[in-house]
Write a protein that holds these residues in place. Sequence first.
Motif, PDB file in Angstrom:
ATOM      1  N   LEU A   1      57.972  69.347 -63.708  1.00 32.10           N
ATOM      2  CA  LEU A   1      58.689  69.160 -62.443  1.00 32.10           C
ATOM      3  C   LEU A   1      59.697  70.273 -62.140  1.00 32.10           C
ATOM      4  CD1 LEU A   1      58.963  67.374 -59.996  1.00 32.10           C
ATOM      5  CD2 LEU A   1      60.647  65.996 -61.232  1.00 32.10           C
ATOM      6  N   PRO A   2      60.568  70.682 -63.084  1.00 32.51           N
ATOM      7  CA  PRO A   2      61.508  71.764 -62.761  1.00 32.51           C
ATOM      8  C   PRO A   2      60.804  73.072 -62.396  1.00 32.51           C
ATOM      9  CG  PRO A   2      62.193  70.598 -64.742  1.00 32.51           C
ATOM     10  CD  PRO A   2      60.811  70.130 -64.433  1.00 32.51           C
ATOM     11  N   LEU A   3      59.723  73.396 -63.107  1.00 40.36           N
ATOM     12  CA  LEU A   3      59.002  74.629 -62.812  1.00 40.36           C
ATOM     13  C   LEU A   3      58.306  74.545 -61.463  1.00 40.36           C
ATOM     14  CD1 LEU A   3      57.413  75.499 -66.283  1.00 40.36           C
ATOM     15  CD2 LEU A   3      59.652  76.112 -65.355  1.00 40.36           C
ATOM     16  N   LEU A   4      57.781  73.359 -61.141  1.00 41.78           N
ATOM     17  CA  LEU A   4      57.132  73.184 -59.845  1.00 41.78           C
ATOM     18  C   LEU A   4      58.131  73.352 -58.703  1.00 41.78           C
ATOM     19  CD1 LEU A   4      54.680  72.413 -58.134  1.00 41.78           C
ATOM     20  CD2 LEU A   4      55.266  70.015 -58.507  1.00 41.78           C
ATOM     21  N   LEU A   5      59.333  72.828 -58.875  1.00 43.29           N
ATOM     22  CA  LEU A   5      60.354  72.964 -57.838  1.00 43.29           C
ATOM     23  C   LEU A   5      60.720  74.436 -57.621  1.00 43.29           C
ATOM     24  CD1 LEU A   5      62.733  69.974 -58.718  1.00 43.29           C
ATOM     25  CD2 LEU A   5      61.114  70.158 -56.807  1.00 43.29           C
ATOM     26  N   VAL A   6      60.861  75.178 -58.726  1.00 50.38           N
ATOM     27  CA  VAL A   6      61.159  76.609 -58.604  1.00 50.38           C
ATOM     28  C   VAL A   6      60.018  77.321 -57.897  1.00 50.38           C
ATOM     29  CG1 VAL A   6      61.585  78.743 -59.874  1.00 50.38           C
ATOM     30  CG2 VAL A   6      62.647  76.610 -60.639  1.00 50.38           C
ATOM     31  N   HIS A   7      58.785  76.975 -58.256  1.00 48.17           N
ATOM     32  CA  HIS A   7      57.618  77.604 -57.626  1.00 48.17           C
ATOM     33  C   HIS A   7      57.577  77.323 -56.119  1.00 48.17           C
ATOM     34  CE1 HIS A   7      53.503  78.956 -56.962  1.00 48.17           C
ATOM     35  NE2 HIS A   7      53.254  77.787 -56.397  1.00 48.17           N
ATOM     36  N   LEU A   8      57.891  76.099 -55.730  1.00 48.30           N
ATOM     37  CA  LEU A   8      57.865  75.750 -54.314  1.00 48.30           C
ATOM     38  C   LEU A   8      58.968  76.462 -53.533  1.00 48.30           C
ATOM     39  CD1 LEU A   8      57.151  71.911 -54.541  1.00 48.30           C
ATOM     40  CD2 LEU A   8      55.550  73.733 -53.922  1.00 48.30           C
ATOM     41  N   ILE A   9      60.118  76.642 -54.184  1.00 48.06           N
ATOM     42  CA  ILE A   9      61.237  77.324 -53.523  1.00 48.06           C
ATOM     43  C   ILE A   9      60.994  78.823 -53.448  1.00 48.06           C
ATOM     44  CG2 ILE A   9      63.696  77.887 -53.716  1.00 48.06           C
ATOM     45  CD1 ILE A   9      64.071  75.118 -55.039  1.00 48.06           C
ATOM     46  N   ASP A  10      60.523  79.407 -54.542  1.00 49.80           N
ATOM     47  CA  ASP A  10      60.294  80.855 -54.594  1.00 49.80           C
ATOM     48  C   ASP A  10      59.065  81.147 -55.447  1.00 49.80           C
ATOM     49  OD1 ASP A  10      60.396  83.577 -54.600  1.00 49.80           O
ATOM     50  OD2 ASP A  10      62.337  83.769 -55.593  1.00 49.80           O
ATOM     51  N   PRO A  11      57.875  81.179 -54.850  1.00 50.63           N
ATOM     52  CA  PRO A  11      56.644  81.411 -55.609  1.00 50.63           C
ATOM     53  C   PRO A  11      56.651  82.720 -56.403  1.00 50.63           C
ATOM     54  CG  PRO A  11      56.145  80.642 -53.397  1.00 50.63           C
ATOM     55  CD  PRO A  11      57.619  80.926 -53.428  1.00 50.63           C
ATOM     56  N   ALA A  12      57.381  83.704 -55.900  1.00 42.02           N
ATOM     57  CA  ALA A  12      57.429  84.981 -56.606  1.00 42.02           C
ATOM     58  C   ALA A  12      58.205  84.875 -57.910  1.00 42.02           C
ATOM     59  CB  ALA A  12      58.063  86.049 -55.710  1.00 42.02           C
TER      60      ALA A  12
ATOM     61  N   GLY B   1      55.253  81.708 -61.211  1.00 42.13           N
ATOM     62  CA  GLY B   1      53.840  81.654 -60.888  1.00 42.13           C
ATOM     63  C   GLY B   1      53.270  80.256 -61.098  1.00 42.13           C
ATOM     64  N   PHE B   2      52.209  79.935 -60.357  1.00 36.56           N
ATOM     65  CA  PHE B   2      51.610  78.609 -60.484  1.00 36.56           C
ATOM     66  C   PHE B   2      50.891  78.447 -61.816  1.00 36.56           C
ATOM     67  CE2 PHE B   2      48.615  75.177 -59.007  1.00 36.56           C
ATOM     68  CZ  PHE B   2      49.603  74.224 -58.864  1.00 36.56           C
ATOM     69  N   GLY B   3      50.515  79.562 -62.427  1.00 42.58           N
ATOM     70  CA  GLY B   3      49.918  79.487 -63.764  1.00 42.58           C
ATOM     71  C   GLY B   3      50.888  78.911 -64.782  1.00 42.58           C
ATOM     72  N   ASP B   4      52.163  79.256 -64.642  1.00 44.08           N
ATOM     73  CA  ASP B   4      53.185  78.697 -65.527  1.00 44.08           C
ATOM     74  C   ASP B   4      53.340  77.197 -65.299  1.00 44.08           C
ATOM     75  OD1 ASP B   4      53.897  81.198 -66.687  1.00 44.08           O
ATOM     76  OD2 ASP B   4      55.054  81.673 -64.898  1.00 44.08           O
ATOM     77  N   VAL B   5      53.226  76.783 -64.036  1.00 44.79           N
ATOM     78  CA  VAL B   5      53.342  75.357 -63.713  1.00 44.79           C
ATOM     79  C   VAL B   5      52.189  74.577 -64.340  1.00 44.79           C
ATOM     80  CG1 VAL B   5      53.409  73.667 -61.850  1.00 44.79           C
ATOM     81  CG2 VAL B   5      54.561  75.872 -61.564  1.00 44.79           C
ATOM     82  N   LYS B   6      50.985  75.125 -64.232  1.00 45.77           N
ATOM     83  CA  LYS B   6      49.812  74.431 -64.766  1.00 45.77           C
ATOM     84  C   LYS B   6      49.851  74.334 -66.291  1.00 45.77           C
ATOM     85  CE  LYS B   6      47.131  77.140 -62.334  1.00 45.77           C
ATOM     86  NZ  LYS B   6      45.943  77.804 -61.758  1.00 45.77           N
TER      87      LYS B   6
END
Length: 211
Positions: A124-135, A138-143
Motif C-alpha cells: 500500500l505505501p509503495l502504491l500510494l507513492v506510485h500513484l502520486i509520482d510514477p517516476a 516504478g510499478f515493478g516495485d509495487v508488484k
Amino acid sequence: VYCDGRRAARSETTDAHTIGSGRARGEAQRVSPRLVWVMTTATMAMTLIGLLGRWNNLPTWWTSVAMSALLMSAAVVLVAAAIVDARYRRLPDRFTIAAGVAVMGAAVVAATTEPVLGAVAFTLPLLLVHLIDPAAMGFGDVKIALVLGAACGLVDWRLSLVALLTAAAAASVIAVARRVNSIAFGPALVGATVAVVAPGMVAGSPLGWLS
C-alpha cells in the motif's frame, strides 16, 4: 561544432541505452518462460507434499521442510530479479510471478491468512507513492512488494513494515553515499525482506513478544 558534438554524444548515449534495454529484454525473455513453468511445477509438487503431511497428521517437520523449500526457491528468483533491476532498472514480471507462485504455495501449506495482511501492509505505501509520482516509484516495485509482503506474512505480517522501512533506509543511505538522485529500489526491497524473514524462519517470529 560544439552543438554537433553534444548532439552526437546524446545520440550515442541514447543508442547505448536502447541497446542495453534491448539486451535486458532479450535475456529476460530467454530465461523467464522456462523459469515460470519450472517454478509452477515445483511449487505444485512441494505444496502437495506439504498438504499431504498436514492431512495425514505427519510430524511438523514435514510441512516445515516443504515451506522452507518453497520460500528458498522464491528467494533465489527474487535475488535474480534484484540483480536484473540493479543492472537494467527493470523488474521482469515473469520473475515476480514465479516467486509469487512459490510464496502462494507456502501460504497454502501454512493455512494462514497473514500473508494477505503482509502483502497489503508492504504494498500500500509503495502504491500510494506510485500513484502520486510514477517516476519516483516504478510499478515493478509495487508488484514485487506483493510477493515480498506475503513472504513476510508467513512469519509475522508485521515484519513487512520492518522490511519496508529497512529497505527505504538502506536505499537512502546508498543514494547519499553514491551521490545520486535515484537508484534501483528492487535490490533494497529484496535484501531487506530476506534479512528480516530468514531469522524468523529459523527462530520463530522476532515480534512474537508483541502478541
